[in-house]
Design an enzyme around this catalytic site. Structure first.
Site, mmCIF file in Angstrom:
data_model
loop_
_atom_site.group_PDB
_atom_site.id
_atom_site.type_symbol
_atom_site.label_atom_id
_atom_site.label_comp_id
_atom_site.label_asym_id
_atom_site.label_seq_id
_atom_site.Cartn_x
_atom_site.Cartn_y
_atom_site.Cartn_z
ATOM 1 N N ASP A 142 -13.171 3.861 14.171
ATOM 2 C CA ASP A 142 -13.958 4.257 15.334
ATOM 3 C C ASP A 142 -13.948 3.145 16.374
ATOM 4 O OD1 ASP A 142 -16.073 5.947 16.657
ATOM 5 O OD2 ASP A 142 -17.271 4.153 16.275
ATOM 6 N N GLU A 180 -8.870 4.880 16.854
ATOM 7 C CA GLU A 180 -9.396 5.505 18.056
ATOM 8 C C GLU A 180 -9.232 4.433 19.138
ATOM 9 O OE1 GLU A 180 -13.356 7.877 19.632
ATOM 10 O OE2 GLU A 180 -13.635 6.092 18.404
#
Length: 727
Positions: free
Chosen positions: A368, A404
């Site tokens: 993330d 990401e």
């Protein structure tokens, strides 16, 4: 010294005596049970004294001074302490926010290396190291800690049993070019499934139920990517609103499976249940990828609670503002950022990754806001220490690593800039496919690049098409059904006046905002869903499906359900019957991809002849008239129709045993216009006969149509046709 406090321990009738406290070892960090006792170890460079706190089942506490210190690592060994024992730490040291230090021994601190946690957080003054009444009037005046004990108001760490019968478990090891990822939420995937026993819904055991695995196998999924399962906290603000942190991007236990997702709620029970889930997926040939959050923690900014890192060594674990060490740098929008420049923080991340691979048998990670991990100073550095460590690590470097590739800081959008080992969520693919099918002008050239693996982003770094994790929808944003049903977000239920979530969704409601009974709009929406899913599966790269898109899941226009632990965010399994055609279509197109390597090439297309002097190339771009595209055709501002020829005889690749890979050739006919377009089949140099394999005007994608070279067919508005060479 040990305090005189005694209690009833989970696995002992009496507290250990002073004579049974042995020196232990500094490594491994955390609590390690070896079959006869447990070694405890905690890093803190700022600490002046550390107490190990053993917590009985009735909440009583026994404190043990950790007198052994090696390289700022405090440790001891306690024989007779067995799995199930609850514990925490109290760290004595400076309270000096101006210097970045926030030690508060009134707080029972959770182990950063804790492998399981139990209990709940009870928000109130006890969790905070400042006077909340004073701060409510002036947030800059937090004062000194009021010394309210957090025991009984916080979770506790649990000693686990590390032993587990893995049997013959082995990692599937699916190559990227054969991978189809399915992004899922443990609770959302299982909470309403009628075939899963009630007591298993919302749990790891429920996710491993045969009905879930059979569903994934029917979609030809090879990897399930789980949204955060590291132990996380529900934000106080959300709880006050009657909401919860459903997504789980608020972690603090990087080695522990979230225990509320376990059907076995006994202390430490989440660990064997998670392992059993992984084993079940592996038995089915499905890899398990974890969405991990190493960029920030649940403690938030200077007004957040003190639960572990802040009280253990604030300056070591967090990025603090230069010149104002009271405050935290925030590249994540959550209040803090982990200090990946500190060696012990880097070690924690790497130890966590290795643990999940070696002990929990997971197959990869999706990071993330991964750009935050690359920040050495303010800039994102592709050669940062974190990437150096991953590159040389013999364990972590061998699993799937998905970035990401952005964060909220300046210069944080880094799509295409990660090192060679990494694949990336391709946000440009998402945006381009959305724009193309909603009819935006000037998208044809970009669409062609994304369809063929985004070589402009990945080829220069030596990566292959599979480095592009292709997705159109994910947990963050509209579902596929909502993408074609709403122009605007509808997040009113989140309690933020609809200000949260992305406002520019590149969506199109097909004429009416939200639900409608208009049959023409309903059919158009269904076709648009098929167009997008079909495009995803015939694109070069690694496709990712968002859970529930295969059955038309809706969130009623909410594009940010991070706080909605409710039916609006759970999969509605009744849609399997209601939207059976969409499910059948998804199964059909994923099977098409699985069967034909021409859609999942290992190398980039070159657009070159297959042999010297040949006219037919490995790929050809054709106009609807069946002629090769010219520069003028590519520059057509309103061009929305194109034919793509993929030559199955020109793969120029070898299989696992060195065999030459050959496949059928295909034509992909795309028409994103709002009106029908006549498509002419190319001449016999390409093929003499084509058979339709997929037609998005058909509810299930099935069609029976055979056409010859130079034949003309009518492709209806907003539709995709896939034809296979049969002669």
């Amino acid at each position: 010294m040990m305090s005189s406090t005694e209690g009833s321990f989970d696995n002992a009738d009496t507290a250990p005596s002073l004579a049974t406290v042995w020196p232990g070892t500094p490594f491994p960090l955390g609590a390690t049970y070896d079959g006869t006792g447990t070694n405890f170890s905690l890093f803190s460079e700022v600490a002046e004294a550390v107490e190990l706190c053993l917590i009985a089942r009735n909440g009583e506490e026994t404190r043990i001074d950790l007198d052994e210190v090696d390289g700022h690592i405090w440790h001891c060994y306690l024989p007779g302490i067995t799995p199930g024992q609850r514990y925490g730490f109290r760290v004595h040291g400076p309270w000096d926010p101006n210097s970045g230090h926030r030690c508060d021994p009134s707080k029972l601190l959770l182990d950063p290396y804790g492998k399981s946690f139990v209990g709940e957080f009870k928000f109130g003054q006890a969790l905070f190291s400042y006077d909340r009444e004073v701060a409510a009037k002036d947030p800059s005046e937090t004062g000194t800690p009021p010394m309210v004990d957090s025991l009984g108001h916080t979770m506790t760490t649990v000693v686990i049993n590390p032993f587990f019968d893995w049997g013959s478990d082995r990692a599937p090891g699916t190559p990227y070019h054969e991978t189809v990822i399915y992004e899922a939420h443990v609770k959302g995937m299982t909470q309403t499934h009628p075939a899963i026993p009630q007591e298993l819904r919302g749990t790891y055991a429920g996710l491993a139920h045969p009905v879930i695995i059979d569903h994934l196998k029917s979609l030809n999924v090879t990897a399930i990517e789980l949204m955060p399962i590291h132990q996380f906290m529900h934000d106080e603000r959300l709880l006050d609103l009657g909401l919860r942190n459903y997504w789980g991007y608020n972690t603090f236990g990087f080695l522990a499976p979230h225990y509320q997702y376990a059907a076995n709620r006994h202390a430490g029970g989440a660990v064997p249940e998670f392992k059993a889930m992984v084993r079940a997926f592996h038995d089915a040939g499905i890899e398990v990828i974890l969405d991990v959050v190493y960029n920030h923690t649940a403690e938030g900014n200077h007004l957040g609670p003190t639960i572990n890192f802040r009280g253990i060594d604030n300056a070591a674990y967090y990025r603090l503002v230069d010149g104002d060490l009271r405050h935290y740098k925030d590249f994540t929008g959550t209040g803090n950022s982990l200090n990946v420049r500190h060696p012990h923080t880097l070690q924690l991340i790497m130890d966590s990754l290795r643990y999940w691979v070696l002990e929990m048998h997971v197959d990869g990670f999706r990071f993330d806001l991964a750009a935050t991990l690359a920040r050495e100073f303010y800039d994102v550095d592709r050669l940062s220490a974190f990437f150096d460590l991953v590159q040389q690590d013999p364990v972590v470097s061998q699993v799937k690593l998905i970035a990401e590739p952005w964060d909220v800081g300046e210069g944080g959008y880094q799509v295409g800039n990660f090192p060679g080992l990494w694949t990336e969520w391709n946000g440009k693919y998402r945006d381009t496919v959305r724009d193309y099918w909603r009819g935006e002008p000037a998208t044809l050239g970009e669409f062609g690049s994304r369809l063929t693996g985004s070589s402009d982003l990945y080829e220069a770094t030596g990566r292959r098409p599979s480095a592009s994790i292709n997705f159109v929808t994910a947990h963050d944003g509209f579902t596929l059904k909502d993408l074609v049903s709403y122009n605007n977000k509808h997040n009113e239920a989140n309690g933020e006046d609809n200000k949260d979530g992305e406002s520019h969704n590149r969506s199109w409601n097909c004429g009416v905002e939200g639900p409608t009974d208009d049959p023409q709009i309903v059919e158009l929406r269904c076709k648009q869903m098929r167009n997008i899913m079909g495009t995803l599966m015939v694109s070069q790269g690694t496709p990712m499906i968002s859970h529930g898109d295969e059955i038309g899941r809706t969130q009623l226009g909410n594009n940010n359900v991070y706080c909605q632990d409710s039916p609006v965010s759970w999969m509605d399994w009744s849609l399997v019957e209601k939207n059976a055609d969409q499910l059948a279509f998804t199964r059909r197109v994923t099977a098409l991809r699985k069967k034909h390597p021409v859609f999942r090439r290992r190398r980039f297309l070159k657009g070159q002849p297959i042999r010297s002097g040949a006219e037919v190339h490995d790929i050809a771009w054709l106009t609807p008239a069946g002629k090769e595209m010219t520069a003028q055709d590519w520059d057509n501002y309103f061009g929305k129709s194109i034919t793509v020829f993929l030559n199955g005889e020109a793969l120029n690749e070898r299989g696992r045993r060195g065999e030459r890979v050959v496949d059928d050739s295909f034509l992909l006919c795309f028409n994103a216009h709002e009106h029908e377009v006549n498509f002419v089949m190319p001449n016999h140099d390409y093929a003499r006969q084509w058979t339709v394999e997929l037609d998005t005007t058909s509810p299930t994608g099935a069609a029976e149509l055979v056409v010859n070279d130079c034949d003309e067919i009518v492709l209806p508005a907003r539709s995709l046709l896939v034809l296979r060479k049969t002669l």
